[in-house]
Scaffold this active site. Structure first.
Site, PDB file in Angstrom:
ATOM      1  N   GLY A  97     -10.212  -3.896   2.977  1.00  0.00           N
ATOM      2  CA  GLY A  97      -9.231  -3.753   4.059  1.00  0.00           C
ATOM      3  C   GLY A  97      -9.370  -2.440   4.799  1.00  0.00           C
TER       4      GLY A  97
ATOM      5  N   THR B 191       0.823  -1.201   0.000  1.00  0.00           N
ATOM      6  CA  THR B 191       0.000   0.000   0.000  1.00  0.00           C
ATOM      7  C   THR B 191       0.861   1.258   0.000  1.00  0.00           C
ATOM      8  OG1 THR B 191      -1.798  -1.085   1.145  1.00  0.00           O
ATOM      9  CG2 THR B 191      -1.610   1.266   1.518  1.00  0.00           C
TER      10      THR B 191
HETATM   11  N1  ASP Z   1      -3.537  -2.616   4.436  1.00  0.00           N
HETATM   12  C1  ASP Z   1      -3.830  -3.156   3.137  1.00  0.00           C
HETATM   13  C2  ASP Z   1      -5.040  -4.040   3.237  1.00  0.00           C
HETATM   14  O1  ASP Z   1      -5.183  -4.779   4.204  1.00  0.00           O
HETATM   15  C3  ASP Z   1      -2.725  -3.973   2.590  1.00  0.00           C
HETATM   16  C4  ASP Z   1      -1.413  -3.238   2.473  1.00  0.00           C
HETATM   17  O2  ASP Z   1      -1.073  -2.460   3.350  1.00  0.00           O
HETATM   18  O3  ASP Z   1      -0.710  -3.466   1.485  1.00  0.00           O
HETATM   19  O4  ASP Z   1      -5.827  -4.041   2.326  1.00  0.00           O
END
Ligand code: ASP
Length: 330
Positions: A226, A196
């Site tokens: 998410g 992310t």
């Molecule tokens: N936090 C993001 C999710 O759970 C994933 C990520 O941080 O890459 O969708």
């Protein structure tokens, strides 16, 4: 007891108090960063099992260059008197358009081998916010989140409804194939990495803005959403405290309301941004969720704690000094 023994005892008590207050895991024994000058923009490009031994020099260089480019893009806007949200969007756009990160082009694949994107943005001055979840055709989801904040009465739009809204706002619409990259397809089910992207900016008027954009978690199904598009979990911003953007195992960041927790600890317990950010990541880790977050307070103090092996991260100071880090202990 001699004077020096009493002095040593006081030092030990003070040290253990500061460790208890700031938590026990992750980067908590030392401040997660120490900067001499006011920071105006901080970013992350995801956390996870990012270790030097798994990285080629070429790849590491590509990440460092792209993180610097993103910081430079946002800094240009701030330097010229632009607003913090504009800086956040332009910074995140650089990372969304790069296949290196799990956001926009290069997003991870769902179990159906599709790309479903989430993004959110929040402004600290009025605590207005916007987000989109599960979108498949919006080239830059962070722009769509901004449109939801500015031009709708809603905070969160999902799926085809969000796409219809974004198209109506003149956003660039692409074929779902645009987001697909071979390496992410290979990565499906392979490695635990959160890619992310996020940014928090502080403009000349003292206004904070925070944004987060992601493809979510590899192999996700059933319309899983998410933390990234959820205000309070993946993103939060309040001029009275700080702007926050998180990355990691989203389910745990939702359950510990990680981004809001940073703001709440500052507001109600008087923690510094670094104490609050570190405590929040420790609490999320206690539930079983690894990851990290970036936080910037209204005075330009920055914190970038994480409980994973590494986190792509960086910041730029008001004088334009760019700092980029990847591994633990850097
Ligand atoms: N936090 C993001 C999710 O759970 C994933 C990520 O941080 O890459 O969708």
């Amino acid at each position: 007891m001699s004077k020096s023994a009493i002095f040593s005892l006081i030092l030990v008590i003070l040290f253990s108090f500061s460790c208890t207050k700031t938590g026990k895991n992750s980067a908590s024994m030392a401040p997660s960063t120490s900067q001499a000058q006011k920071v105006v923009l901080v970013i992350h490009g995801g956390a996870g099992t990012i270790k030097k031994e798994n990285m080629t020099d070429e790849r590491e260089k590509a990440y460092r260059n792209k993180l610097s480019e993103a910081l430079q893009a946002g800094y240009e806007i701030l330097k010229n008197g632009g607003e913090s949200c504009e800086a956040v969007i332009k910074t995140i756009n650089v990372m969304e358009d790069s296949p290196l990160f799990n956001a926009g082009k290069g997003a991870v694949f769902t179990a159906d081998e599709e790309n479903e994107l989430d993004a959110s943005i929040m402004r600290g001055s009025d605590r207005n916010a916007g987000s989109v979840a599960g979108v498949r055709t919006i080239k830059n989801p962070i722009d769509a989140a901004f449109e939801v904040m500015e031009n709708s009465v809603h905070v969160m739009l999902t799926g085809t409804g969000a796409e219809e809204f974004a198209e109506g706002q003149g956003m660039e619409i692409v074929d779902p194939d645009y987001f697909k990259t071979d390496w992410r397809l290979e990565q499906l089910r392979a490695r635990k990495e959160y890619g992310t992207v996020g940014a928090v900016a502080l403009d000349d008027n003292g206004n904070l803005c925070a944004g987060t954009s992601t493809g979510g978690m590899t192999n996700k199904k059933w319309g899983r959403v998410g933390d990234a598009p959820i205000i309070g979990a993946g993103t939060y911003c309040d001029n009275a405290t700080a702007g926050i953007s998180a990355t990691g195992h989203g389910e745990f960041f939702i359950r510990s309301v990680s981004a809001y927790e940073v703001s709440a600890l500052m507001k109600y317990k008087g923690y510094t941004v670094d104490e609050a950010a570190t405590a929040s990541i420790d609490q999320t880790a206690d539930l079983g969720g690894t990851g990290g977050l970036i936080a910037l307070d209204k005075d330009g103090n920055v914190s970038m704690p994480f409980s994973s092996a590494g986190m792509y991260r960086g910041y730029v100071t008001e004088n334009g000094e760019i700092v980029v880090r990847i591994y633990k202990g850097e």
